[in-house]
Design a protein around this motif. Structure first.
Motif, mmCIF file in Angstrom:
data_model
loop_
_atom_site.group_PDB
_atom_site.id
_atom_site.type_symbol
_atom_site.label_atom_id
_atom_site.label_comp_id
_atom_site.label_asym_id
_atom_site.label_seq_id
_atom_site.Cartn_x
_atom_site.Cartn_y
_atom_site.Cartn_z
ATOM 1 N N THR A 22 0.823 -1.201 0.000
ATOM 2 C CA THR A 22 0.000 0.000 0.000
ATOM 3 C C THR A 22 0.860 1.255 0.000
ATOM 4 O O THR A 22 0.518 2.260 -0.623
ATOM 5 C CB THR A 22 -0.948 0.001 1.208
ATOM 6 O OG1 THR A 22 -1.771 -1.160 1.151
ATOM 7 C CG2 THR A 22 -1.835 1.235 1.198
ATOM 8 N N THR A 23 1.994 1.208 0.694
ATOM 9 C CA THR A 23 2.920 2.341 0.674
ATOM 10 C C THR A 23 3.411 2.604 -0.739
ATOM 11 O O THR A 23 3.525 3.752 -1.179
ATOM 12 C CB THR A 23 4.115 2.073 1.607
ATOM 13 O OG1 THR A 23 3.644 1.945 2.948
ATOM 14 C CG2 THR A 23 5.136 3.198 1.536
ATOM 15 N N VAL A 24 3.673 1.539 -1.480
ATOM 16 C CA VAL A 24 4.176 1.679 -2.843
ATOM 17 C C VAL A 24 3.085 2.196 -3.781
ATOM 18 O O VAL A 24 3.297 3.115 -4.563
ATOM 19 C CB VAL A 24 4.740 0.342 -3.357
ATOM 20 C CG1 VAL A 24 5.171 0.468 -4.816
ATOM 21 C CG2 VAL A 24 5.922 -0.090 -2.500
ATOM 22 N N THR A 25 1.902 1.608 -3.711
ATOM 23 C CA THR A 25 0.833 2.020 -4.625
ATOM 24 C C THR A 25 0.302 3.413 -4.297
ATOM 25 O O THR A 25 -0.182 4.120 -5.187
ATOM 26 C CB THR A 25 -0.322 1.004 -4.588
ATOM 27 O OG1 THR A 25 -0.802 0.861 -3.242
ATOM 28 C CG2 THR A 25 0.141 -0.349 -5.103
ATOM 29 N N SER A 26 0.404 3.834 -3.030
ATOM 30 C CA SER A 26 -0.101 5.155 -2.647
ATOM 31 C C SER A 26 0.918 6.262 -2.873
ATOM 32 O O SER A 26 0.576 7.351 -3.337
ATOM 33 C CB SER A 26 -0.520 5.148 -1.166
ATOM 34 O OG SER A 26 -1.552 4.223 -0.927
ATOM 35 N N ASP A 27 2.188 5.987 -2.519
ATOM 36 C CA ASP A 27 3.206 7.036 -2.524
ATOM 37 C C ASP A 27 4.225 6.904 -3.649
ATOM 38 O O ASP A 27 4.956 7.851 -3.922
ATOM 39 C CB ASP A 27 3.958 7.036 -1.183
ATOM 40 C CG ASP A 27 3.035 7.247 0.015
ATOM 41 O OD1 ASP A 27 1.946 7.817 -0.181
ATOM 42 O OD2 ASP A 27 3.400 6.822 1.120
ATOM 43 N N ASP A 28 4.324 5.737 -4.277
ATOM 44 C CA ASP A 28 5.328 5.472 -5.311
ATOM 45 C C ASP A 28 6.711 5.945 -4.858
ATOM 46 O O ASP A 28 7.379 6.726 -5.547
ATOM 47 C CB ASP A 28 4.942 6.161 -6.619
ATOM 48 C CG ASP A 28 5.684 5.577 -7.823
ATOM 49 O OD1 ASP A 28 6.204 4.445 -7.715
ATOM 50 O OD2 ASP A 28 5.766 6.262 -8.861
ATOM 51 N N PRO A 29 7.199 5.475 -3.701
ATOM 52 C CA PRO A 29 8.465 5.977 -3.149
ATOM 53 C C PRO A 29 9.677 5.439 -3.893
ATOM 54 O O PRO A 29 9.643 4.358 -4.476
ATOM 55 C CB PRO A 29 8.433 5.448 -1.714
ATOM 56 C CG PRO A 29 7.683 4.155 -1.833
ATOM 57 C CD PRO A 29 6.624 4.396 -2.881
ATOM 58 N N ARG A 30 10.779 6.191 -3.831
ATOM 59 C CA ARG A 30 12.046 5.737 -4.402
ATOM 60 C C ARG A 30 12.848 4.927 -3.389
ATOM 61 O O ARG A 30 13.669 4.095 -3.758
ATOM 62 C CB ARG A 30 12.859 6.946 -4.873
ATOM 63 C CG ARG A 30 12.212 7.693 -6.030
ATOM 64 C CD ARG A 30 12.928 8.994 -6.340
ATOM 65 N NE ARG A 30 14.323 8.789 -6.703
ATOM 66 C CZ ARG A 30 15.175 9.776 -6.964
ATOM 67 N NH1 ARG A 30 14.758 11.034 -6.885
ATOM 68 N NH2 ARG A 30 16.414 9.522 -7.311
ATOM 69 N N LEU A 31 12.668 5.250 -2.079
ATOM 70 C CA LEU A 31 13.367 4.546 -1.001
ATOM 71 C C LEU A 31 14.875 4.610 -1.163
ATOM 72 O O LEU A 31 15.599 3.678 -0.806
ATOM 73 C CB LEU A 31 12.906 3.083 -0.914
ATOM 74 C CG LEU A 31 11.400 2.877 -0.703
ATOM 75 C CD1 LEU A 31 11.073 1.382 -0.701
ATOM 76 C CD2 LEU A 31 10.925 3.521 0.583
ATOM 77 N N SER A 32 15.357 5.713 -1.690
ATOM 78 C CA SER A 32 16.789 5.880 -1.936
ATOM 79 C C SER A 32 17.397 6.854 -0.937
ATOM 80 O O SER A 32 16.691 7.527 -0.184
ATOM 81 C CB SER A 32 17.020 6.392 -3.365
ATOM 82 O OG SER A 32 16.365 7.631 -3.553
ATOM 83 N N VAL A 33 18.709 6.917 -0.930
ATOM 84 C CA VAL A 33 19.442 7.870 -0.097
ATOM 85 C C VAL A 33 19.815 9.061 -0.961
ATOM 86 O O VAL A 33 20.606 8.924 -1.901
ATOM 87 C CB VAL A 33 20.701 7.216 0.504
ATOM 88 C CG1 VAL A 33 21.527 8.246 1.281
ATOM 89 C CG2 VAL A 33 20.311 6.052 1.404
ATOM 90 N N ARG A 34 19.240 10.202 -0.667
ATOM 91 C CA ARG A 34 19.480 11.391 -1.486
ATOM 92 C C ARG A 34 19.942 12.593 -0.664
ATOM 93 O O ARG A 34 20.688 13.430 -1.165
ATOM 94 C CB ARG A 34 18.203 11.781 -2.248
ATOM 95 C CG ARG A 34 17.643 10.665 -3.108
ATOM 96 C CD ARG A 34 16.414 11.096 -3.896
ATOM 97 N NE ARG A 34 15.315 11.542 -3.053
ATOM 98 C CZ ARG A 34 14.454 10.720 -2.456
ATOM 99 N NH1 ARG A 34 14.602 9.404 -2.571
ATOM 100 N NH2 ARG A 34 13.473 11.193 -1.728
ATOM 101 N N ILE A 35 19.503 12.679 0.578
ATOM 102 C CA ILE A 35 19.767 13.870 1.380
ATOM 103 C C ILE A 35 21.130 13.814 2.049
ATOM 104 O O ILE A 35 21.746 14.848 2.328
ATOM 105 C CB ILE A 35 18.648 14.061 2.426
ATOM 106 C CG1 ILE A 35 17.297 14.257 1.721
ATOM 107 C CG2 ILE A 35 18.926 15.251 3.327
ATOM 108 C CD1 ILE A 35 16.130 14.387 2.680
ATOM 109 N N VAL A 36 21.638 12.600 2.319
ATOM 110 C CA VAL A 36 22.934 12.437 2.972
ATOM 111 C C VAL A 36 23.834 11.583 2.089
ATOM 112 O O VAL A 36 23.372 10.943 1.140
ATOM 113 C CB VAL A 36 22.778 11.780 4.365
ATOM 114 C CG1 VAL A 36 21.869 12.593 5.247
ATOM 115 C CG2 VAL A 36 22.269 10.345 4.239
#
Length: 268
Positions: free
Chosen positions: A92-106
């Motif tokens: 549900t997290t994937v279908t709702s938010d389509d997250p990248r789950l990557s490290v970008r800020i640090v």
């Protein structure tokens, strides 16, 4: 309240610790106390992370979760991602938010991305299957319709009456050398890993906003009495824009359901 101030030097030491190129020294400073157990774990280690509002919400009733966490809360989440081998979310997290789950800020490498899709709800068009990022593993029931998702690995597990066994998921990841694991969402997925006794630390990052209604950060099974509530040893830190509650779930056994096998169902 102690403040977490992660300098470039301190972060570099944590990344080296993660790779086995440094040792933990001391451990009294906030940065080492919060991130050291993740980076320095020698065996299986599971951390769950929740970013929420003052009233315990992670989104509005319409699902708008943007900017629930402040900039320092987001940086903390990306540090946790950078220090683990794999990050787990429910379908549900994937279908709702389509997250990248990557490290970008640090600075740091992105973890392997893991999706629990028990009944095969993923379409294959989700961004993580096409963004060229870190590898993706999808866990599905052995009875779900078989399908492929690009280069993603699909692991099919036997489903019981409640869904996929959390222990079997973690064991399959460990068999692939993925021992440090972040459970990032959703609320039921986090709760079931905790209720199964598989989470070592819970980080709850609270942002100073009040949403008023909407989904909560963790959905545990109901209890009747407060004596059944979990009361882990907890330390509180200022991240800057957000406040972090660092809960050691190994300091106090899960009450009421200790030792019971808990499974992850779909949806999250």
């Amino acid at each position: 309240m102690r403040t977490i101030d992660v300098t470039d030097a301190a972060w570099g030491t944590l990344l080296a610790l993660q790779e086995g190129l440094a040792d933990l020294e001391g451990g009294a400073d906030p940065v080492t106390r919060v991130y050291g157990p993740i980076a320095g774990a020698k065996g299986p280690f599971v951390i769950a992370q929740v970013g929420q509002s003052l009233d315990g919400r992670i989104a509005t009733p319409t699902g708008d979760a943007r900017d629930v966490s402040g900039p320092d809360g987001l940086a903390h989440l990306h540090r946790c991602r950078a220090l683990v081998d794999a990050v787990i979310v429910g379908v549900t997290t994937v279908t709702s938010d389509d997250p990248r789950l990557s490290v970008r800020i640090v600075e740091g490498r992105s973890p392997v991305r893991v999706v629990i899709d028990c009944r095969g709800d993923l379409s294959g068009g989700e961004g993580m299957f096409h963004d060229g990022g870190a590898p993706v593993i999808v866990f599905q029931s052995a009875t779900a319709p078989p399908r492929t998702f690009g280069q993603a690995e699909v692991i099919r597990l036997k489903e019981d009456t409640c869904g996929l066994c959390t222990g079997a998921i973690l064991q399959a990841l460990a068999d692939r050398g993925l021992q440090r694991v972040l459970v990032e969402g959703g609320a039921k997925t986090i709760a079931r890993f905790i209720e199964a006794g598989h989470v070592d630390r819970l980080h709850v990052s609270v942002s100073p906003i009040i949403i008023g209604s909407g989904p909560s950060g963790i959905n545990f099974s109901p209890i009747e009495f407060l004596s059944e509530a979990r009361r882990p040893l907890t330390e509180v830190y200022s991240l800057g824009s957000d406040i972090l509650f660092d809960c050691d779930l190994r300091s106090n056994p899960v009450l009421g359901r200790q030792g019971e096998q808990v499974s992850v169902a779909n949806p999250t």
